[in-house]
Design an enzyme around this catalytic site. Structure first.
Site, short mmCIF file in Angstrom:
data_model
loop_
_atom_site.label_atom_id
_atom_site.label_comp_id
_atom_site.label_asym_id
_atom_site.label_seq_id
_atom_site.Cartn_x
_atom_site.Cartn_y
_atom_site.Cartn_z
N GLY A 53 0.84 -1.20 0.00
CA GLY A 53 0.00 0.00 0.00
C GLY A 53 0.87 1.24 0.00
O GLY A 53 2.06 1.19 -0.35
N LEU A 54 0.30 2.35 0.40
CA LEU A 54 1.11 3.58 0.40
C LEU A 54 2.34 3.41 1.25
O LEU A 54 3.44 3.82 0.87
CB LEU A 54 0.27 4.75 0.91
CG LEU A 54 -0.71 5.30 -0.11
CD1 LEU A 54 -1.44 6.49 0.46
CD2 LEU A 54 0.03 5.70 -1.39
N GLY A 56 3.84 0.44 2.46
CA GLY A 56 4.75 -0.60 2.00
C GLY A 56 5.35 -0.29 0.63
O GLY A 56 6.54 -0.52 0.39
N SER A 295 -17.48 10.55 0.13
CA SER A 295 -16.51 11.50 0.67
C SER A 295 -17.16 12.47 1.63
O SER A 295 -18.26 12.95 1.44
CB SER A 295 -15.86 12.29 -0.46
OG SER A 295 -15.10 13.33 0.09
N ARG A 341 -15.80 13.87 12.58
CA ARG A 341 -16.38 12.58 12.22
C ARG A 341 -17.04 11.85 13.38
O ARG A 341 -18.15 11.34 13.26
CB ARG A 341 -15.29 11.67 11.66
CG ARG A 341 -14.82 12.13 10.32
CD ARG A 341 -13.74 11.21 9.79
NE ARG A 341 -13.35 11.68 8.46
CZ ARG A 341 -12.38 11.14 7.74
NH1 ARG A 341 -11.70 10.12 8.21
NH2 ARG A 341 -12.10 11.62 6.56
N GLU A 436 -1.02 2.19 8.34
CA GLU A 436 -2.15 1.96 9.25
C GLU A 436 -1.87 0.79 10.19
O GLU A 436 -2.54 0.65 11.22
CB GLU A 436 -3.43 1.73 8.43
CG GLU A 436 -4.70 1.94 9.25
CD GLU A 436 -5.98 1.78 8.43
OE1 GLU A 436 -5.95 2.04 7.21
OE2 GLU A 436 -7.01 1.41 9.02
N LEU A 452 -3.13 9.10 4.50
CA LEU A 452 -2.27 9.01 3.32
C LEU A 452 -0.94 9.67 3.63
O LEU A 452 0.13 9.17 3.28
CB LEU A 452 -2.96 9.68 2.13
CG LEU A 452 -4.34 9.11 1.75
CD1 LEU A 452 -4.90 9.83 0.53
CD2 LEU A 452 -4.25 7.62 1.48
C1 LIG Z 1 -12.60 3.95 1.54
C2 LIG Z 1 -11.46 4.63 2.23
C3 LIG Z 1 -11.22 5.97 1.98
C4 LIG Z 1 -10.15 6.61 2.60
N1 LIG Z 1 -9.92 7.93 2.32
C5 LIG Z 1 -8.84 8.55 2.87
C6 LIG Z 1 -8.52 9.89 2.53
O1 LIG Z 1 -9.20 10.54 1.75
N2 LIG Z 1 -7.42 10.46 3.07
C7 LIG Z 1 -6.63 9.77 3.93
O2 LIG Z 1 -5.65 10.34 4.37
N3 LIG Z 1 -6.90 8.49 4.26
C8 LIG Z 1 -7.99 7.87 3.76
N4 LIG Z 1 -8.26 6.57 4.10
C9 LIG Z 1 -7.34 5.83 4.95
C10 LIG Z 1 -6.12 5.37 4.17
O3 LIG Z 1 -6.50 5.09 2.85
C11 LIG Z 1 -5.45 4.14 4.73
O4 LIG Z 1 -5.28 4.30 6.08
C12 LIG Z 1 -4.09 3.92 4.13
O5 LIG Z 1 -4.17 3.95 2.74
C13 LIG Z 1 -3.48 2.62 4.57
O6 LIG Z 1 -2.30 2.37 3.83
P1 LIG Z 1 -1.35 1.16 4.20
O7 LIG Z 1 -0.23 1.21 3.25
O8 LIG Z 1 -1.05 1.20 5.62
O9 LIG Z 1 -2.24 -0.14 3.97
P2 LIG Z 1 -2.99 -0.73 2.70
O10 LIG Z 1 -3.06 0.20 1.59
O11 LIG Z 1 -4.27 -1.30 3.20
O12 LIG Z 1 -2.05 -1.90 2.22
C14 LIG Z 1 -1.99 -3.13 2.88
C15 LIG Z 1 -1.03 -4.01 2.11
O13 LIG Z 1 -0.68 -5.11 2.90
C16 LIG Z 1 -0.88 -6.31 2.20
N5 LIG Z 1 -1.22 -7.32 3.17
C17 LIG Z 1 -2.13 -7.25 4.16
N6 LIG Z 1 -2.11 -8.37 4.87
C18 LIG Z 1 -1.17 -9.16 4.35
C19 LIG Z 1 -0.67 -10.45 4.67
N7 LIG Z 1 -1.13 -11.14 5.70
N8 LIG Z 1 0.30 -10.97 3.88
C20 LIG Z 1 0.79 -10.28 2.82
N9 LIG Z 1 0.36 -9.06 2.51
C21 LIG Z 1 -0.60 -8.51 3.26
C22 LIG Z 1 -1.94 -6.01 1.21
O14 LIG Z 1 -1.80 -6.90 0.11
C23 LIG Z 1 -1.60 -4.59 0.84
O15 LIG Z 1 -0.61 -4.58 -0.15
C24 LIG Z 1 -9.33 5.91 3.49
C25 LIG Z 1 -9.59 4.56 3.74
C26 LIG Z 1 -10.63 3.92 3.13
C27 LIG Z 1 -10.89 2.48 3.43
#
Ligand SMILES: Cc1cc2nc3c(=O)[nH]c(=O)nc-3n(C[C@H](O)[C@H](O)[C@H](O)COP(=O)(O)OP(=O)(O)OC[C@H]3O[C@@H](n4cnc5c(N)ncnc54)[C@H](O)[C@@H]3O)c2cc1C
Ligand code: HEM
Ligand code: HEM
Ligand code: SF4
Ligand code: F3S
Ligand code: FES
Lengths: 648, 248, 208
Positions: A53-54, A56, A295, A341, A436, A452
């Protein structure tokens, strides 16, 4: 059951890496003091990154660029599909391009206050500093942010702050930022610096001599269990909101990576802190599989109301003006529809609980654009919100231009996660958590557009600086595949999968997930009570026991088996849920997204208890179903002084 | 409503596979297509049969994971993703044929799941801007004309679902590839790698075994993000420009 | 593909205009045909230009057909397994008409050369009397059918082919798409009509 409740309070945990001195200099100092790894030696270090994700994606790309050998995992078929892709609204940065008085300090201040004084000042300040660099980095990568006619970046205000600091790419900011990171990662994959394992799920952490040294993973296509050894492991696996079954998270979002790490010794920070987003499309029936966010920006122009009469089933347009209750405007005249919120969510729940809700099951309130259309004209409204209206219409088959939208709160984000120090290291040396997945910089409540920012700050700037220090100073002996700790982890994973397949009961994995979700939503959701949480803590172990007795998983482990994946994740949710309830029960105060009904003012506002709860709760795992140990990390506030939030 | 489904079942890449008929009952028009399949799968599990495997994740039309060919149309009758297709577009008594994406560059993994990693390799060949972390100039150092920014955005919207390939009678990936090339090539930040990007990505695309484009236009009709057909012309222009430039 | 197609297209425009001279009578048409053979003189020898043109056209047709064949093979390989549920033809009718239309055109060209260039199959077959040969042709009903079917195939081929060529060489873009389609339609209709009037005129006795 009582045994789980009788947790012990262990040694306090201290963030040893946090530098002191003037807050604006701390990050620079830490960066300077951190040891570096000689560029020529970096190739010899392998770093595992779980998640694309963002957090990783940016970390993997940056570490590979620095010269480390990166081995990276995601459960989807492509790194581009991580759930960060779904973020709509935008990303905050203290650029002050508008000259409207924004600054790093103001972003820092807003975030600490928005988090209801349950986050660390040092971390938040660093986040605000990094925000500025993030925008530069993303623009250089080609992220197509919205621009004005002069060609400069556009910004908007978001989530009730008074400055316009949110950068956005229409309603797809997360997608565009993620694709930027994905592309940077792709470049490193092509260069051979990143070894990517898509459709591969981490199922356990390997800890050798107290240090994280690798993971056990399952190839989701072939079912093969593999071992990956490394010098450090970074978890970037996202949030665990899916405990609630219905949430805005992706169907595959899971807690497995962090929960397995927790079981191997990583403390879990503030597990009960979840954010419930007020503007989601309500469920339409029992078949509902997930919820879709609308949104928050809609609240800028839409007015929220419910019928004054209970159980009023007239179509909204036939309800006269004086029989409508614009409850947010009534209760919070100063902020009206723009309250934060958590407050908007709770208010919606209250009016629905008292019988005023609309739509199927009375689980909805109206978000009405009639006034906005009258004031700005239909075209202007369409220009601003057209794509959201379209999305709403596609899902509900109702036209929001002529009929008010129905919205309802839904689980959205988890502020809790693995406890990390200033260096983003968990309590297991060599194990880092970013995005997250860590208990983050957002305290008890996250501001819009800040997740983000945090994910990218962690991945592009913070972790790549701090992990050097670990790799340079830790004296790591090489670990062989034959090490007993490795074998033990592999056979545990094996056993568990085998057990899941062997139960051959009469309930589907989803049916358990659904039941757990309902339980959590009712008892550990928007409003929590001592009695309710105790009830949940009684019910969860029963459900878990039933799961292991009655779950049915067809097929084998040696193939693509989506039921097995699902069951394995639900098994972890069934353990994590218990810890969330315990954390919620022990924190007998209301703060941010955590609302304890016992702790409210006469007019129903959340009341914090700084005296007793100004700390991070970091839980240590003992064994499944047994009481964990609570370690407290005291919070101190030098720059922003805790005050009771008030929006009335 | 009650439906008859004819679904492609294939245990593994080696298996031959065939269409298998199922009945689903009490389908609500509010359900999404995938929720309808969930109902079928829950039923199959309880009957001890293997549920139908299909890819999905966000279920809100943005991750690009989902995708199946429904009655011969990629993502079904509406211009959206499968997860955003709702059952109200079908009627009681319908028979619905459900098949995986078909293209030799997208081999079937199981049932409706296909391997789309070819797309990732096309991106790896040049679908990025080389901008090492930390070396970026201030975001306002280079203004980007709004028209270019909007054009870039519209192409960057591609979700990599592969419907374009599934719909194209030639199994061609032109629309997907052009979307990324156009997104990056129109930006000043993308200019230094403008030629190598298009040459490398097009040759990666060819190597993956995608078909050639005969300008059929099915791709754009199936694309849930509305990537326009002219996107392919724009890429062809970039390609010719780069070829002649490199030739010199 | 696009390049050879466009060269052939240019030839056809000129060819059609030349054909229309038939309405000015035998003398004028025949002398036009004769003039064709004198182009380039005195630099080129008699008929040299015609041979150059013939050479270019043959190369074009052959290349065009070969690339069409290779492309079709590659496209089939890229989609080895068809959908059980036949996709509803939305845009893809164009591809079908292109492939089959192209084959029809290829066969027609062979016939046409045997008919009016080598005069092998022409009912009259008088060298240096193209006018008379053409008129003789179109007095036979089935020859008319061959020609008219071929002209319709040509119209369809050009209607998609012209726009398609613009797309392939990157001459298309969002602003231009509509006008290109209009031009393609106009070209297709003009060429089809321009060619078809000749047999029709002979049939109806306007030209005899
Ligand atoms: C609908 C929605 C809208 C949002 N809007 C906003 C916004 O406008 N502004 C804002 O700042 N935030 C927003 N957020 C929050 C934000 O998007 C997330 O908190 C953030 O993107 C999380 O990023 P991350 O890289 O931590 O995790 P993620 O993007 O969830 O990535 C998780 C990664 O881990 C991998 N993974 C998970 N478990 C395993 C496992 N067991 N084994 C191998 N791989 C695994 C997945 O494949 C994925 O690649 C929003 C969230 C949602 C759900
Ligand atoms: C003499 C008359 C012909 C003309 C004017 C002509 C013209 C064209 C043009 C302009 C194109 C589009 C090229 C592109 O988009 O790349 C085209 C495509 C094609 N032509 Fe022809 N062509 C002619 C004859 C033929 C013949 C004889 C064949 C058969 C062998 C043929 C088969 C095709 C095929 C298969 C295509 C590709 C289909 C497509 O692009 O969709 N053409 N033609
Ligand atoms: C009613 C329609 C047509 C008529 C009356 C017609 C007439 C003729 C005549 C009289 C010639 C001989 C010219 C000469 O040798 O002096 C000729 C040549 C030729 N025509 Fe046509 N034509 C028609 C349509 C077409 C079409 C549709 C095509 C292509 C698709 C075509 C392609 C050719 C070619 C390739 C030659 C050979 C030129 C040469 O000998 O160098 N014609 N045509
Ligand atoms: S171009 Fe459209 S159809 Fe093709 S992958 Fe992208 S979004 Fe999907
Ligand atoms: S459908 Fe196929 S032929 Fe080209 S225009 Fe689209 S890629
Ligand atoms: S599941 Fe993500 S686009 Fe359909």
């Amino acid at each position: 059951m009582t045994s789980y409740l009788s947790y012990e309070v262990g040694e306090p945990v201290v963030d040893r890496k946090a530098p002191d001195g003037p807050i604006a200099e701390r990050w620079n100092r830490r960066r300077f003091e951190a040891k570096l790894v000689n560029p020529a030696n970096r190739r010899k270090h392998t770093v595992i990154v779980v998640g694309t994700g963002l957090a990783g994606g940016s970390a993997g790309a940056t570490l590979a660029e620095q010269g480390y050998r990166v081995v990276q995992f995601c459960y989807q078929d492509s790194p581009r599909r991580a759930h960060s892709i779904a973020a709509q609204g935008g990303i905050n940065a203290a650029k002050n391009y508008r000259n409207d008085g924004d600054s790093v300090h103001r972003l820092f201040y807003d975030t600490v206050k928005g988090g209801d004084f349950r986050s660390r000042e040092s971390n938040v300040h660093r986040l605000a500093e990094a925000s500025v660099e993030i925008i530069d980095q993303c623009v250089a990568q080609g992220v197509p942010f919205a621009r004005e006619y002069g060609g400069l970046l556009d910004t908007r205000s978001f989530g009730g702050v008074q400055v316009s600091r949110t950068f956005y790419a229409r309603g797809q900011t997360g997608q565009q930022l993620l694709l930027g990171a994905y592309q940077a990662l792709s470049r490193q994959i092509d260069a051979g610096n990143v070894e990517l394992h898509a459709r591969t799920e981490m199922l356990d952490l390997i800890v050798v001599d107290g240090r994280a040294r690798g993971i056990v993973a399952r190839d989701l296509v072939t079912g093969e269990i593999s071992v990956h050894l490394a010098d450090a492991v970074v978890l970037a696996s996202g949030g665990y909101g899916n405990v609630f079954y219905l949430s805005t998270n992706a169907k595959g979002s899971n807690a497995t990576a962090i929960w397995r790490a927790h079981r191997r010794g990583a403390y879990f920070g503030n597990p009960c802190f979840t954010q419930i987003h007020p503007t989601c499309i309500p469920r339409s029936g029992d078949h509902q599989s997930k919820l879709t966010l609308m949104s928050e920006s809609l609240r800028n122009d839409g007015r929220i109301w419910v019928p004054k009469a209970k159980g009023d089933t007239r179509p909204p347009n036939e309800i006269p003006e004086d029989e409508r209750d614009y409850y947010l405007e009534r209760i919070y005249p100063a902020f009206g529809n723009l309250v934060p919120r958590d407050i908007a969510s709770r208010a919606a729940k209250n009016v629905c609980d008292s019988g005023h809700g609309v739509g199927p099951g009375g689980q909805g309130v109206y978000l009405d654009f009639a006034d906005a259309i009258a004031r700005m004209g239909r075209d202007k409204v369409a220009e601003k919100y057209g794509n959201l209206f379209e999305m709403y219409e596609r899902i509900t088959a109702e036209d929001p231009y002529t009929r008010p939208m129905r919205i309802y709160p839904a689980v959205h984000y988890t502020m809790g996660g693995l406890w990390v120090d200033y260096d983003l290291s968990t309590s297991v040396p060599g194990l880092f958590a970013i995005g997250e997945a860590n208990f983050s910089d957002h305290g008890a409540n996250r501001l819009g557009a800040s997740a983000l920012m945090q994910g990218l700050a962690d991945g592009y700037f913070v972790l790549p600086a701090t992990i050097n220090d670990y790799l340079a100073t830790a004296k790591l002996a090489s670990v062989e595949r034959s090490h007993p700790a490795v074998d033990a982890a592999v056979s545990e994973v094996d056993d568990r999968l085998r057990r899941l397949l062997a139960v051959d009961g009469d309930r589907t994995p989803d049916s358990f997930h659904r039941e757990l979700g309902e339980l959590m939503w009712d008892l550990c959701g928007m409003a929590r009570t001592d009695a309710g949480l105790r009830k949940a803590l009684g019910r969860i172990p029963e459900l878990r026991e039933e799961f292991w007795r009655r779950v049915k998983v067809p097929g084998t482990g040696a193939e693509l088996n989506q039921s097995l994946e699902k069951a394995n994740r639900v098994a972890d949710f069934l353990e994590l849920a218990e810890l969330m309830c315990l954390d919620a029960l022990h924190r007998a105060e209301s703060c941010g997204g955590h609302f304890r009904e016992e702790s409210q003012s006469a007019d129903g506002e959340a009341v914090r208890d700084d005296e007793n709860f100004s700390y991070v709760a970091a839980w240590e795992f003992t064994s499944a179903g047994s009481a964990p140990v609570l370690h407290k990390e005291d919070l101190s506030f030098e720059y922003v002084h805790p005050t009771q939030r008030s929006y009335a | 409503m009650n439906l008859t489904l004819r679904i492609w079942r294939q245990r593994s890449p080696e298996d031959k596979g065939s269409m298998v008929t199922y009945r689903v009952e009490d389908v609500s028009p509010e359900m999404s297509f995938l929720e309808m399949l969930d109902v079928l799968n829950e039923d199959l599990i309880l009957r001890g049969e293997e549920p139908v495997a299909f890819d999905h994740d966000c279920r809100e039309g943005i991750c690009g994971a989902c995708g199946m060919v429904i009655n011969g149309q990629a993502h079904g009758p509406e211009r959206t993703t499968t997860c955003q297709l709702h059952m109200r577009h079908f009627s009681d008594g319908d028979t619905i044929d459900i098949e995986p994406w078909r293209a030799s560059a997208f081999p079937v993994v199981k049932d409706l799941v296909v391997d789309r990693s070819a797309f990732d390799r096309v991106i790896q060949a040049g679908g990025y801007i080389t901008a090492p972390t930390g070396s970026a100039p201030d975001a306002h150092a280079t203004a980007v004309p709004k028209a270019a920014a909007d054009y870039a955005f519209e192409h960057a919207e591609c979700i990599g679902c592969g419907a374009c390939v599934a719909a194209c009678p030639n199994g061609s990936a032109m629309l997907f590839t052009s979307a990324k090339i156009n997104h990056l090539n129109v930006l000043p930040q993308g200019a230094p790698e403008r030629e190598s990007r298009v040459l490398d990505m097009v040759s990666a695309m060819d190597e993956e075994g995608f078909g050639g484009c005969t300008n059929t236009g099915e791709c754009t009709l199936a694309c849930p993000k509305g990537i326009p057909l002219q996107s392919i012309a724009d890429m062809n222009r970039e390609f010719l420009r780069a070829s002649t430039k490199r030739g010199r | 593909m696009a390049g050879t197609g466009v060269i052939m297209l240019l030839f056809l425009v000129v060819h059609m205009l030349g054909n229309l001279k038939i309405f000015f009578g035998a003398a004028e048409f025949n002398s036009y045909a004769g003039w064709l053979r004198t182009i380039g003189e005195p630099v080129l020898h008699n008929s040299w230009y015609l041979w150059v043109q013939r050479f270019v056209l043959v190369v074009c047709v052959v290349l065009h057909a070969i690339t069409a064949y290779q492309l079709s093979r590659r496209d089939r390989a890229a989609r080895p397994q068809r959908y059980q549920h036949r996709p509803p033809a939305r845009a893809s009718y164009a591809t079908h008409t292109m492939r089959w239309g192209g084959v029809i055109l290829g066969l027609f060209i062979i016939w046409h050369i045997l008919d009016l260039t080598t005069l092998t199959v022409n009912p009259l077959g008088q060298a240096h009397h193209p006018y008379e040969n053409v008129v003789a042709d179109f007095r036979v009903w089935w020859v008319n059918i061959i020609y008219i079917v071929a002209m319709l195939a040509l119209g369809l081929h050009i209607r998609h082919g012209f726009w398609s060529a613009a797309q392939t060489i990157g001459a298309n873009n969002r602003g231009r798409d509509r006008s290109l389609k209009v031009v393609a339609n106009v070209l297709a209709v003009a060429l089809t009509a321009g060619f078809i009037v000749v047999p029709v005129a002979v049939m109806t006795g306007v030209v005899s």
